[in-house]
Design a protein around this motif. Structure first.
Motif, PDB file in Angstrom:
ATOM      1  N   TYR A 160      11.751 -32.806  49.870  1.00  0.00           N
ATOM      2  CA  TYR A 160      10.423 -32.254  49.569  1.00  0.00           C
ATOM      3  C   TYR A 160       9.406 -33.375  49.363  1.00  0.00           C
ATOM      4  O   TYR A 160       8.287 -33.325  49.896  1.00  0.00           O
ATOM      5  CB  TYR A 160      10.539 -31.383  48.324  1.00  0.00           C
ATOM      6  N   SER A 178       4.052 -30.541  40.961  1.00  0.00           N
ATOM      7  CA  SER A 178       5.436 -30.082  41.101  1.00  0.00           C
ATOM      8  C   SER A 178       6.343 -30.780  40.103  1.00  0.00           C
ATOM      9  O   SER A 178       7.206 -30.154  39.479  1.00  0.00           O
ATOM     10  CB  SER A 178       5.938 -30.336  42.526  1.00  0.00           C
ATOM     11  N   TRP A 181       2.407 -32.961  44.685  1.00  0.00           N
ATOM     12  CA  TRP A 181       3.643 -33.615  44.234  1.00  0.00           C
ATOM     13  C   TRP A 181       3.640 -33.809  42.722  1.00  0.00           C
ATOM     14  O   TRP A 181       4.624 -33.499  42.044  1.00  0.00           O
ATOM     15  CB  TRP A 181       3.809 -34.967  44.933  1.00  0.00           C
TER      16      TRP A 181
END
Length: 208
Positions: free
Chosen positions: A152, A124, A121
């Motif tokens: 997501y 990202s 995460w």
């Protein structure tokens, strides 16, 4: 001496392959994989995972306006991680006073693997910071992207919760309700602690 260096390299590569394999298995077979991980004794795997975390902090330091160096942020992460593992372990000992089945080493190993959703995460977010830097528009594409990112993030959060639950379950041998109780007690102190970290601009979102 040469033999020892070669052995270290072989051990490192072998452990790296195991980490990659376990990563994918945790996606498709989290229950079975985490049970095996809780029995692992290869400390190279923990080192590799923590190196990945350190590399993220190093990358984040160059990408964002971070007031703290990567080494300091990584040290703060280690404190958070040890506090979390120690909290779950010692509280489980209080819950199960006459039971010695809980293993701190197993918990530490298992929780290390539960860092993968967190790491994905954060990486990202850093990547999106480069591709789509804020502020973002309220157009159809902007709103669609926001919805996608929320979905997501929630999927990674769910994966994270599953891995942490299984790590505690297999390492500390606690029941479902005992684990929920531990989580509740954990959040009581961790939420104010996270707010403190946010105020000192160390972590906007806790890396744990």
């Amino acid at each position: 001496m040469v033999f020892r260096k070669e052995q270290i390299i072989v051990n490192f590569i072998t452990s790296l392959i195991l980490v990659v394999r376990n990563f994918f298995l945790l996606i498709f077979y989290p229950y079975k994989t985490m049970r095996k991980i809780s029995l692992e004794k290869d400390h190279w795997q923990i080192l590799i995972i923590f190196l990945l975390v350190f590399f993220y902090f190093k990358l984040s330091y160059f990408l964002k306006d971070n007031p703290y160096p990567a080494s300091f942020t990584f040290f703060a992460f280690l404190i958070n991680f040890f506090l979390t593992a120690g909290f779950f372990y010692f509280l489980s000992k209080l819950i199960k006073k006459n039971d010695n089945s809980a293993s701190f080493k197993s918990l530490f190993f298992s929780l290390s693997y539960s860092l993968f959703p967190t790491l994905i995460w954060f990486e990202s977010v850093s990547l999106l910071y480069l591709i789509l830097p804020p502020p973002r528009t309220t157009s159809i594409l902007g709103v669609s992207f926001s919805i996608f990112f929320i979905a997501y993030s929630l999927s990674l959060l769910l994966w994270k919760l599953i891995l942490v639950f299984l790590a505690i379950r297999f390492s500390l041998r606690l029941s479902f309700y005992q684990i929920l109780y531990l989580w509740f007690l954990y959040l009581i102190w961790f939420i104010p602690y996270s707010i403190l970290l946010y105020q000192v601009k160390l972590f906007r979102v806790p890396f744990i």
